[in-house]
Design a protein around this motif. Sequence first.
Motif, PDB file in Angstrom:
ATOM      1  N   ASP A 151      35.788  52.453   8.351  1.00  0.00           N
ATOM      2  CA  ASP A 151      34.764  52.960   7.432  1.00  0.00           C
ATOM      3  C   ASP A 151      33.409  53.107   8.117  1.00  0.00           C
ATOM      4  O   ASP A 151      32.571  53.915   7.684  1.00  0.00           O
ATOM      5  CB  ASP A 151      34.616  52.023   6.229  1.00  0.00           C
ATOM      6  CG  ASP A 151      35.870  51.965   5.371  1.00  0.00           C
ATOM      7  OD1 ASP A 151      36.657  52.934   5.414  1.00  0.00           O
ATOM      8  OD2 ASP A 151      36.063  50.954   4.674  1.00  0.00           O
ATOM      9  N   ASP A 152      33.185  52.326   9.164  1.00  0.00           N
ATOM     10  CA  ASP A 152      31.907  52.402   9.880  1.00  0.00           C
ATOM     11  C   ASP A 152      31.684  53.778  10.498  1.00  0.00           C
ATOM     12  O   ASP A 152      30.541  54.211  10.660  1.00  0.00           O
ATOM     13  CB  ASP A 152      31.846  51.334  10.975  1.00  0.00           C
ATOM     14  CG  ASP A 152      31.784  49.922  10.406  1.00  0.00           C
ATOM     15  OD1 ASP A 152      31.363  49.776   9.240  1.00  0.00           O
ATOM     16  OD2 ASP A 152      32.150  48.979  11.126  1.00  0.00           O
ATOM     17  N   PHE A 153      32.755  54.479  10.858  1.00  0.00           N
ATOM     18  CA  PHE A 153      32.594  55.790  11.470  1.00  0.00           C
ATOM     19  C   PHE A 153      32.048  56.813  10.474  1.00  0.00           C
ATOM     20  O   PHE A 153      31.314  57.724  10.850  1.00  0.00           O
ATOM     21  CB  PHE A 153      33.923  56.269  12.075  1.00  0.00           C
ATOM     22  CG  PHE A 153      34.400  55.404  13.205  1.00  0.00           C
ATOM     23  CD1 PHE A 153      33.685  55.309  14.382  1.00  0.00           C
ATOM     24  CD2 PHE A 153      35.558  54.660  13.088  1.00  0.00           C
ATOM     25  CE1 PHE A 153      34.106  54.510  15.428  1.00  0.00           C
ATOM     26  CE2 PHE A 153      35.995  53.849  14.125  1.00  0.00           C
ATOM     27  CZ  PHE A 153      35.278  53.778  15.298  1.00  0.00           C
ATOM     28  N   ASP A 154      32.410  56.670   9.207  1.00  0.00           N
ATOM     29  CA  ASP A 154      31.841  57.557   8.189  1.00  0.00           C
ATOM     30  C   ASP A 154      30.349  57.287   8.012  1.00  0.00           C
ATOM     31  O   ASP A 154      29.560  58.216   7.808  1.00  0.00           O
ATOM     32  CB  ASP A 154      32.577  57.380   6.864  1.00  0.00           C
ATOM     33  CG  ASP A 154      33.964  58.003   6.876  1.00  0.00           C
ATOM     34  OD1 ASP A 154      34.120  59.058   7.515  1.00  0.00           O
ATOM     35  OD2 ASP A 154      34.875  57.431   6.268  1.00  0.00           O
ATOM     36  N   LEU A 155      29.945  56.032   8.092  1.00  0.00           N
ATOM     37  CA  LEU A 155      28.519  55.699   8.018  1.00  0.00           C
ATOM     38  C   LEU A 155      27.767  56.331   9.187  1.00  0.00           C
ATOM     39  O   LEU A 155      26.653  56.845   9.009  1.00  0.00           O
ATOM     40  CB  LEU A 155      28.331  54.179   8.048  1.00  0.00           C
ATOM     41  CG  LEU A 155      28.903  53.385   6.870  1.00  0.00           C
ATOM     42  CD1 LEU A 155      28.704  51.894   7.100  1.00  0.00           C
ATOM     43  CD2 LEU A 155      28.247  53.812   5.569  1.00  0.00           C
ATOM     44  N   CYS A 156      28.369  56.300  10.354  1.00  0.00           N
ATOM     45  CA  CYS A 156      27.724  56.867  11.541  1.00  0.00           C
ATOM     46  C   CYS A 156      27.602  58.383  11.429  1.00  0.00           C
ATOM     47  O   CYS A 156      26.574  58.962  11.799  1.00  0.00           O
ATOM     48  CB  CYS A 156      28.509  56.487  12.800  1.00  0.00           C
ATOM     49  SG  CYS A 156      28.470  54.726  13.187  1.00  0.00           S
ATOM     50  N   ARG A 157      28.648  59.045  10.922  1.00  0.00           N
ATOM     51  CA  ARG A 157      28.598  60.504  10.774  1.00  0.00           C
ATOM     52  C   ARG A 157      27.515  60.911   9.777  1.00  0.00           C
ATOM     53  O   ARG A 157      26.751  61.864  10.027  1.00  0.00           O
ATOM     54  CB  ARG A 157      29.961  61.037  10.324  1.00  0.00           C
ATOM     55  CG  ARG A 157      29.960  62.526  10.054  1.00  0.00           C
ATOM     56  CD  ARG A 157      31.359  63.120  10.006  1.00  0.00           C
ATOM     57  NE  ARG A 157      32.206  62.510   8.993  1.00  0.00           N
ATOM     58  CZ  ARG A 157      33.481  62.840   8.799  1.00  0.00           C
ATOM     59  NH1 ARG A 157      34.056  63.759   9.575  1.00  0.00           N
ATOM     60  NH2 ARG A 157      34.200  62.253   7.858  1.00  0.00           N
ATOM     61  N   PRO A 265      28.668  70.643   9.212  1.00  0.00           N
ATOM     62  CA  PRO A 265      28.154  70.754  10.583  1.00  0.00           C
ATOM     63  C   PRO A 265      27.993  69.395  11.264  1.00  0.00           C
ATOM     64  O   PRO A 265      27.991  68.345  10.614  1.00  0.00           O
ATOM     65  CB  PRO A 265      26.780  71.418  10.393  1.00  0.00           C
ATOM     66  CG  PRO A 265      26.757  71.932   8.999  1.00  0.00           C
ATOM     67  CD  PRO A 265      27.699  71.090   8.214  1.00  0.00           C
ATOM     68  N   LEU A 266      27.833  69.455  12.570  1.00  0.00           N
ATOM     69  CA  LEU A 266      27.527  68.301  13.403  1.00  0.00           C
ATOM     70  C   LEU A 266      28.524  67.176  13.137  1.00  0.00           C
ATOM     71  O   LEU A 266      28.169  66.063  12.757  1.00  0.00           O
ATOM     72  CB  LEU A 266      26.090  67.838  13.146  1.00  0.00           C
ATOM     73  CG  LEU A 266      25.388  67.048  14.280  1.00  0.00           C
ATOM     74  CD1 LEU A 266      25.411  67.814  15.584  1.00  0.00           C
ATOM     75  CD2 LEU A 266      23.978  66.700  13.892  1.00  0.00           C
ATOM     76  N   ASP A 267      29.792  67.476  13.374  1.00  0.00           N
ATOM     77  CA  ASP A 267      30.866  66.555  13.025  1.00  0.00           C
ATOM     78  C   ASP A 267      31.462  65.921  14.285  1.00  0.00           C
ATOM     79  O   ASP A 267      32.167  66.587  15.054  1.00  0.00           O
ATOM     80  CB  ASP A 267      31.960  67.296  12.264  1.00  0.00           C
ATOM     81  CG  ASP A 267      32.957  66.346  11.618  1.00  0.00           C
ATOM     82  OD1 ASP A 267      32.988  65.166  12.003  1.00  0.00           O
ATOM     83  OD2 ASP A 267      33.687  66.795  10.715  1.00  0.00           O
ATOM     84  N   PRO A 268      31.234  64.619  14.530  1.00  0.00           N
ATOM     85  CA  PRO A 268      31.778  63.972  15.730  1.00  0.00           C
ATOM     86  C   PRO A 268      33.293  63.846  15.716  1.00  0.00           C
ATOM     87  O   PRO A 268      33.887  63.492  16.738  1.00  0.00           O
ATOM     88  CB  PRO A 268      31.113  62.583  15.706  1.00  0.00           C
ATOM     89  CG  PRO A 268      30.726  62.358  14.290  1.00  0.00           C
ATOM     90  CD  PRO A 268      30.404  63.713  13.725  1.00  0.00           C
ATOM     91  N   ALA A 269      33.937  64.148  14.581  1.00  0.00           N
ATOM     92  CA  ALA A 269      35.401  64.096  14.532  1.00  0.00           C
ATOM     93  C   ALA A 269      36.044  65.326  15.154  1.00  0.00           C
ATOM     94  O   ALA A 269      37.243  65.314  15.458  1.00  0.00           O
ATOM     95  CB  ALA A 269      35.864  63.950  13.086  1.00  0.00           C
ATOM     96  N   LEU A 270      35.269  66.398  15.349  1.00  0.00           N
ATOM     97  CA  LEU A 270      35.861  67.653  15.839  1.00  0.00           C
ATOM     98  C   LEU A 270      36.563  67.522  17.195  1.00  0.00           C
ATOM     99  O   LEU A 270      37.692  67.991  17.346  1.00  0.00           O
ATOM    100  CB  LEU A 270      34.792  68.751  15.904  1.00  0.00           C
ATOM    101  CG  LEU A 270      34.467  69.459  14.598  1.00  0.00           C
ATOM    102  CD1 LEU A 270      33.319  70.444  14.794  1.00  0.00           C
ATOM    103  CD2 LEU A 270      35.693  70.188  14.058  1.00  0.00           C
ATOM    104  N   PRO A 271      35.943  66.936  18.221  1.00  0.00           N
ATOM    105  CA  PRO A 271      36.642  66.871  19.506  1.00  0.00           C
ATOM    106  C   PRO A 271      37.927  66.049  19.449  1.00  0.00           C
ATOM    107  O   PRO A 271      38.878  66.339  20.182  1.00  0.00           O
ATOM    108  CB  PRO A 271      35.606  66.231  20.442  1.00  0.00           C
ATOM    109  CG  PRO A 271      34.589  65.601  19.559  1.00  0.00           C
ATOM    110  CD  PRO A 271      34.568  66.423  18.314  1.00  0.00           C
ATOM    111  N   TYR A 272      37.980  65.056  18.570  1.00  0.00           N
ATOM    112  CA  TYR A 272      39.208  64.269  18.437  1.00  0.00           C
ATOM    113  C   TYR A 272      40.282  65.070  17.706  1.00  0.00           C
ATOM    114  O   TYR A 272      41.466  64.983  18.032  1.00  0.00           O
ATOM    115  CB  TYR A 272      38.921  62.962  17.703  1.00  0.00           C
ATOM    116  CG  TYR A 272      38.087  62.005  18.503  1.00  0.00           C
ATOM    117  CD1 TYR A 272      38.671  61.161  19.443  1.00  0.00           C
ATOM    118  CD2 TYR A 272      36.697  61.953  18.343  1.00  0.00           C
ATOM    119  CE1 TYR A 272      37.912  60.284  20.193  1.00  0.00           C
ATOM    120  CE2 TYR A 272      35.929  61.071  19.096  1.00  0.00           C
ATOM    121  CZ  TYR A 272      36.537  60.247  20.020  1.00  0.00           C
ATOM    122  OH  TYR A 272      35.769  59.393  20.769  1.00  0.00           O
ATOM    123  N   ALA A 273      39.868  65.854  16.728  1.00  0.00           N
ATOM    124  CA  ALA A 273      40.831  66.653  15.976  1.00  0.00           C
ATOM    125  C   ALA A 273      41.533  67.668  16.876  1.00  0.00           C
ATOM    126  O   ALA A 273      42.704  67.989  16.667  1.00  0.00           O
ATOM    127  CB  ALA A 273      40.126  67.363  14.822  1.00  0.00           C
TER     128      ALA A 273
END
Length: 392
Positions: A151-157, A265-273
């Motif tokens: 859940d911490d990753f959603d807070l960071c995004r 926009p500006l989604d840090p999950a994109l490179p992992y996806a």
Amino acid sequence: MNSYGAMKIRSDRRHGVGRVPRGNLDLAYVRAGRRGATPLLVVPGGPGMGSILPYRRLRRMAADRGFDVIMVEHRGVGFSRRDRAGVDLRSEDLTVTAAVEDLVAVLDVCAVDRAVVYGTSYGGYLAQVLGATHPQRVAAMVLDSTYASVDDFDLCRAYLRRLLWDGDDPASRGVAAALRALVEAGKVTDEETAVVVPLVYELGGVPLLSKLLMAVGKGRRRLWNRLAALVTGELTRVRPYVMEFDLAGVINFRECYAQKPDGRPLDPALPYASIADRFPSFTGEPIDAPAALRSFTWPVAVVSGARDLRSIPAVAQRIRDMTPHGVLVPFDGLAHSILDNHPAAALTIARQVTEEDLHRLPARTAHLAALRGRGRAALGATLLNLALTGSA
């Protein structure tokens, strides 16, 4: 003996690598410093980051400061990548639980009953699992730029977007507007911004990011393109003994990272996806770390950089609030992983987390930040500034 076995023996001798039998793996570790000094178990980030070759300077610094320092090469990486037959470890061999039991096995072979455990990023999560499953092995703990739950990753995004897309902070309002203008004009893509913008902000904050966006706006994209390729390459390119996410990334996707792109926009999950189809799907976290943190009976220093976008200060505060005997040690002007950004400060914290003046640490961050011995991120920021000055 096969050629891999002979190569392993030569490499082990050259780099002072010890080995511990762990099932079908001869797990690699290194130890430096004076025996009988404060045992310090340093657990780097990842999954995929090497422990042995990238941290030779850190171990010298730790030994010079009186530590008996131990580092374990993460399974699936570098000296611990292959089994005894010279074959890459299997997916089922790569789990958080196995990685934590590796730490215990090395402490056993080193005859270390209890250690100060310093974990950064993913290594900080392993430290929490170690504390939950083997509390008797922990004397004190430093949790650096880490997380306690997916859940911490959603807070960071959400924080990243508020800061650098929405411009909620007056200090970042101008750079956020410049970024939105570049995206709307089609001069940069969502995939590029997801990797380049957080990196540059962490290295040099708003001033450095503003310089880069200004250069891109003028059509000077060479540095932007190189940075995009660099960050993407960390996930797709193997750098032997340094970064080997291609294999160890199994742990990340299956147990540590559940975030998916949400179309904004500006989604840090994109490179992992973009590489998710190479790895198993998320199955769940191995422990309830927030609950475990509340049971920790030892001193805990929760270390956080103000420019960290991967484990934001609010997450560090949340972790500190869960620990009964913890303090928050915040650093202005530093980013993800104080261990990597400022190893001299990290080692000073590791020393003082064991002493009665633990609670003085938060007031000493300016002094700690001024210590000599900055890490590779400071060099990267300097080089980036020079490149931008030359292209402006």
